[in-house]
Design a protein around this motif. Structure first.
Motif, mmCIF file in Angstrom:
data_model
loop_
_atom_site.group_PDB
_atom_site.id
_atom_site.type_symbol
_atom_site.label_atom_id
_atom_site.label_comp_id
_atom_site.label_asym_id
_atom_site.label_seq_id
_atom_site.Cartn_x
_atom_site.Cartn_y
_atom_site.Cartn_z
ATOM 1 N N ARG A 220 28.576 44.601 59.411
ATOM 2 C CA ARG A 220 28.948 45.201 58.125
ATOM 3 C C ARG A 220 28.247 44.574 56.926
ATOM 4 N NH1 ARG A 220 35.482 45.569 59.188
ATOM 5 N NH2 ARG A 220 35.429 47.338 60.634
ATOM 6 N N GLU A 221 27.726 43.379 57.084
ATOM 7 C CA GLU A 221 27.101 42.678 55.954
ATOM 8 C C GLU A 221 25.637 43.094 55.843
ATOM 9 O OE1 GLU A 221 26.143 38.120 55.337
ATOM 10 O OE2 GLU A 221 28.287 38.492 55.057
ATOM 11 N N ILE A 222 25.265 43.664 54.696
ATOM 12 C CA ILE A 222 23.910 44.196 54.518
ATOM 13 C C ILE A 222 23.138 43.399 53.466
ATOM 14 C CG2 ILE A 222 24.550 46.517 55.263
ATOM 15 C CD1 ILE A 222 24.721 47.321 52.315
ATOM 16 N N ASN A 223 21.823 43.397 53.626
ATOM 17 C CA ASN A 223 20.961 42.657 52.684
ATOM 18 C C ASN A 223 20.301 43.590 51.673
ATOM 19 O OD1 ASN A 223 19.205 43.878 54.551
ATOM 20 N ND2 ASN A 223 17.650 42.300 54.288
ATOM 21 N N LEU A 224 20.747 44.836 51.582
ATOM 22 C CA LEU A 224 20.141 45.787 50.654
ATOM 23 C C LEU A 224 20.263 45.256 49.225
ATOM 24 C CD1 LEU A 224 18.761 48.552 50.807
ATOM 25 C CD2 LEU A 224 20.964 49.587 50.276
ATOM 26 N N GLY A 225 19.149 45.296 48.491
ATOM 27 C CA GLY A 225 19.076 44.703 47.165
ATOM 28 C C GLY A 225 18.333 43.390 47.169
ATOM 29 N N GLY A 226 18.067 42.869 48.371
ATOM 30 C CA GLY A 226 17.334 41.607 48.477
ATOM 31 C C GLY A 226 15.837 41.781 48.365
ATOM 32 N N THR A 227 15.359 43.020 48.426
ATOM 33 C CA THR A 227 13.938 43.391 48.400
ATOM 34 C C THR A 227 13.149 42.631 49.472
ATOM 35 O OG1 THR A 227 13.335 41.902 46.570
ATOM 36 C CG2 THR A 227 14.076 44.119 45.995
ATOM 37 N N ALA A 228 11.970 42.095 49.141
ATOM 38 C CA ALA A 228 11.025 41.672 50.175
ATOM 39 C C ALA A 228 11.459 40.456 50.981
ATOM 40 C CB ALA A 228 9.661 41.416 49.548
ATOM 41 N N VAL A 229 11.965 39.412 50.326
ATOM 42 C CA VAL A 229 12.293 38.179 51.049
ATOM 43 C C VAL A 229 13.751 37.772 50.873
ATOM 44 C CG1 VAL A 229 9.929 37.317 51.016
ATOM 45 C CG2 VAL A 229 11.482 36.742 49.132
ATOM 46 N N GLY A 230 14.529 38.609 50.234
ATOM 47 C CA GLY A 230 15.937 38.301 50.060
ATOM 48 C C GLY A 230 16.292 37.716 48.716
ATOM 49 N N THR A 231 15.305 37.526 47.853
ATOM 50 C CA THR A 231 15.595 36.957 46.531
ATOM 51 C C THR A 231 16.014 38.026 45.526
ATOM 52 O OG1 THR A 231 13.277 37.186 45.862
ATOM 53 C CG2 THR A 231 13.941 35.100 46.913
ATOM 54 N N GLY A 232 15.713 39.299 45.834
ATOM 55 C CA GLY A 232 16.061 40.381 44.916
ATOM 56 C C GLY A 232 15.047 40.604 43.818
ATOM 57 N N MET A 233 13.886 39.984 43.914
ATOM 58 C CA MET A 233 12.868 40.154 42.885
ATOM 59 C C MET A 233 12.467 41.621 42.749
ATOM 60 S SD MET A 233 9.078 38.454 42.671
ATOM 61 C CE MET A 233 7.909 38.978 41.421
ATOM 62 N N ASN A 234 12.304 42.072 41.489
ATOM 63 C CA ASN A 234 11.905 43.438 41.130
ATOM 64 C C ASN A 234 13.036 44.457 41.270
ATOM 65 O OD1 ASN A 234 9.335 42.888 40.234
ATOM 66 N ND2 ASN A 234 8.364 43.314 42.208
ATOM 67 N N ALA A 235 14.243 43.992 41.475
ATOM 68 C CA ALA A 235 15.399 44.893 41.505
ATOM 69 C C ALA A 235 16.392 44.439 40.433
ATOM 70 C CB ALA A 235 16.066 44.872 42.871
ATOM 71 N N PRO A 236 16.800 45.311 39.495
ATOM 72 C CA PRO A 236 17.752 44.928 38.453
ATOM 73 C C PRO A 236 19.105 44.559 39.048
ATOM 74 C CG PRO A 236 16.690 47.029 37.949
ATOM 75 C CD PRO A 236 16.355 46.708 39.364
ATOM 76 N N LEU A 237 19.800 43.642 38.409
ATOM 77 C CA LEU A 237 21.115 43.232 38.894
ATOM 78 C C LEU A 237 22.086 44.397 38.956
ATOM 79 C CD1 LEU A 237 21.673 39.758 37.178
ATOM 80 C CD2 LEU A 237 21.405 40.221 39.619
ATOM 81 N N ALA A 238 22.011 45.280 37.978
ATOM 82 C CA ALA A 238 22.921 46.432 37.965
ATOM 83 C C ALA A 238 22.729 47.281 39.218
ATOM 84 C CB ALA A 238 22.683 47.273 36.705
ATOM 85 N N TYR A 239 21.471 47.453 39.622
ATOM 86 C CA TYR A 239 21.181 48.200 40.849
ATOM 87 C C TYR A 239 21.682 47.437 42.068
ATOM 88 C CZ TYR A 239 18.426 49.706 44.885
ATOM 89 O OH TYR A 239 18.048 50.117 46.138
ATOM 90 N N ILE A 240 21.405 46.140 42.133
ATOM 91 C CA ILE A 240 21.775 45.330 43.300
ATOM 92 C C ILE A 240 23.275 45.389 43.566
ATOM 93 C CG2 ILE A 240 21.919 42.950 44.154
ATOM 94 C CD1 ILE A 240 19.211 42.431 42.775
ATOM 95 N N TYR A 241 24.062 45.293 42.522
ATOM 96 C CA TYR A 241 25.516 45.299 42.712
ATOM 97 C C TYR A 241 26.052 46.695 43.013
ATOM 98 C CZ TYR A 241 25.905 40.418 41.334
ATOM 99 O OH TYR A 241 25.807 39.051 41.303
ATOM 100 N N ALA A 242 25.351 47.718 42.520
ATOM 101 C CA ALA A 242 25.853 49.081 42.706
ATOM 102 C C ALA A 242 25.461 49.681 44.046
ATOM 103 C CB ALA A 242 25.340 49.975 41.576
ATOM 104 N N ILE A 243 24.310 49.268 44.592
ATOM 105 C CA ILE A 243 23.788 49.959 45.763
ATOM 106 C C ILE A 243 24.674 49.760 46.989
ATOM 107 C CG2 ILE A 243 22.242 48.053 46.398
ATOM 108 C CD1 ILE A 243 21.595 51.852 46.816
ATOM 109 N N ALA A 244 25.212 48.569 47.186
ATOM 110 C CA ALA A 244 26.076 48.338 48.348
ATOM 111 C C ALA A 244 27.352 49.167 48.245
ATOM 112 C CB ALA A 244 26.411 46.850 48.477
ATOM 113 N N GLU A 245 27.914 49.250 47.051
ATOM 114 C CA GLU A 245 29.116 50.059 46.841
ATOM 115 C C GLU A 245 28.832 51.531 47.138
ATOM 116 O OE1 GLU A 245 32.199 49.228 45.943
ATOM 117 O OE2 GLU A 245 31.815 47.061 45.816
ATOM 118 N N GLU A 246 27.692 52.000 46.653
ATOM 119 C CA GLU A 246 27.334 53.407 46.852
ATOM 120 C C GLU A 246 27.135 53.714 48.333
ATOM 121 O OE1 GLU A 246 27.128 57.057 45.782
ATOM 122 O OE2 GLU A 246 27.029 55.615 44.112
ATOM 123 N N LEU A 247 26.475 52.822 49.025
ATOM 124 C CA LEU A 247 26.204 53.043 50.437
ATOM 125 C C LEU A 247 27.473 52.973 51.271
ATOM 126 C CD1 LEU A 247 23.961 53.653 52.420
ATOM 127 C CD2 LEU A 247 23.572 51.194 52.681
#
Length: 468
Positions: A220-247
């Motif tokens: 159940r634990e997903i890394n979506l929002g982590g982008t290439a290496v898991g740091t989340g670079m190039n993804a806005p925080l608002a997107y990172i927090y929203a994408i898991a909820e949406e999915l």
């Protein structure tokens, strides 16, 4: 007819009617391995990720309302499975799933372009990367899609094991009073009730059922929002927090955002754990199906205590021969699942540094195991276990001729005397009761009490009301 598309390597022709693009074409040509495309469950799971991303990006103004609408409409169509032929990348590929991700990006983009009134390949309207893949990387999309693809199959498999458990428990009740010869190392051993053996099988399957049910929690634990290496670079925080909820809402699964996405990007041990549970279940299925085949062997030259349902003619040269084909199928599938576990183990262990390049092999192997094991268990309980019969007369005949009931007399006669008794019974092919009476070793009342089926198949000393 063709259209021309370009990438960093140059230009390539793409069939004008194709919804895939240059990235998929290059991958198709590079990976001419099996001729089998990626498992549709993976591509549809990736489409679901893209749909969630488009909803978030549209809502947050990262892409225009028009582009978001086109992508969402395309995703809805693809989730119906009507365009699977446009996912052309081979199941066995390099690149950690990038080819599959790009194939999906291109199909969604071109389908969205058409829905917006454009022509395939005109990525000015909807771009595979800038729009469909916005704020994503293959490295967070693919591991997330693997989980989404596997969770429903785990649920289905757990349910099938529950049905198999119930079928075995029905046999436990049906043959609770049937005495048969127990065997250890393929040699005659202590007597048991036929129902007890089914009960033991049911206990093993119950463990598999529970383990598989609980395994979903690991996925159940997903890394979506982590982008290439898991740091989340190039993804806005608002997107990172929203994408898991949406999915989570879109999938209907209890998905949650990893508190350390780098872990889910580079480490595949959770898939090894799930694969190991599938292997354990396969081991039990192989053992049970093998026992059924052995006890069904004959009918004249084998054990023939079990009668498996005849499902089809068994030989092209031997009239009337019926083979235990369902049990054999179950065993074959179990062997394949066990071998797939080796592939999953090696692939997971071969990841290096911040990414595992062999995620596609893990996905293909695990999804295959889940799919074939689910169907094999269903067929096994429906077409083998439920119709299985125990030949009670044959069971009793084997038991009486074996001499193993002499073990019940050890406490009363001593080991050596009981051994001679068993030897005499086997040599004369006579029931043990006759020899005991003939030699005056016990009275009929004693024999009936000591050799009673309920006495020789439970804890304690046979014939004693209490051994406390």
């Amino acid at each position: 007819m063709f259209r021309v598309e370009s990438d960093a390597l140059g230009s390539e022709t793409v069939p004008s009617g194709a919804y895939y693009g240059i990235h998929a074409v290059r991958a198709r040509d590079n990976f001419t391995v099996s001729g089998r495309p990626v498992n549709p469950r993976i591509t549809r799971a990736i489409v679901m990720v893209k749909k969630a991303a488009a909803k978030v990006n549209g809502r947050q103004g990262n892409i225009s309302e028009q582009v978001a609408s086109g992508i969402l409409s395309a995703c809805d169509e693809l989730l119906q499975g009507q365009m699977d032929q446009h996912f052309i990348v081979d199941a066995y590929q390099g690149g950690a799933g990038t080819s599959t991700n790009m194939n999906v990006n291109e199909v969604i983009a071109n389908l969205a372009i058409e829905k917006l009134g454009g022509h395939k390949g005109d990525y000015r309207l909807v771009h595979p990367i800038d729009h469909v893949n916005l704020y994503q990387s293959t490295n967070d999309v693919y591991p997330t899609a693997m989980r989404i693809a596997m969770i429903p199959l785990l649920r289905s498999l757990s349910e099938e094991f529950a049905s198999l458990q119930e079928a075995l428990q029905e046999k436990e009740r049906e043959y609770a009073d049937v005495l048969r010869l127990g065997r250890t190392e393929l040699m005659d051993a202590l007597p048991i009730m036929a129902g007890q053996s089914f009960g033991a099988y049911a206990k093993a399957i119950a463990r598999d059922r529970w383990r598989l049910y609980k395994a979903e929690e690991r996925l159940r634990e997903i890394n979506l929002g982590g982008t290439a290496v898991g740091t989340g670079m190039n993804a806005p925080l608002a997107y990172i927090y929203a994408i898991a909820e949406e999915l989570r809402e879109l999938s209907g699964m209890g998905l949650c955002r990893s508190d350390f996405p780098m872990d889910g990007t580079q480490n595949m041990d959770v898939f090894v754990e799930v694969s190991g549970l599938l292997k354990a279940a396969a081991v039990n299925l192989l053992k049970i199906s093998g026992d059924f085949r052995l006890l069904n062997s004959g009918p004249s030259g084998g054990i023939a205590e079990y009668i498996l349902p005849p499902m089809q003619v068994g030989s092209s040269i031997l009239p009337g021969k019926m083979n235990p084909v369902i049990a054999e199928m179950a065993g074959s599938v179990a062997m394949k699942v066990i071998s797939n576990d080796t592939a999953v183990t090696l692939a997971a262990a071969s990841g290096q540094l911040e990414l595992n390049a062999f995620a596609p092999l893990i996905a293909e192997s695990l999804l295959e195991s889940l799919e074939i094991l689910t169907e094999a268990v269903r067929l096994f309980h429906e077409r083998c276990v439920r119709g299985l019969k125990v030949d009670t007369a044959h069971c009793l005949e084997h038991l009486e001729r074996s001499g193993v009931m002499a073990a019940a007399a050890v406490t009363y006669l001593g080991y050596d005397a009981a051994a001679e008794l068993a030897k005499s019974a086997a040599a004369s092919d006579r029931p043990l009761k006759e020899i005991l009476l003939e030699q005056g070793l016990m009275t009929k009342k004693q024999i009936d009490a000591i050799l009673h089926p309920l006495q020789v198949t439970k804890p304690g000393i046979p014939g004693r009301s209490s051994d406390l």
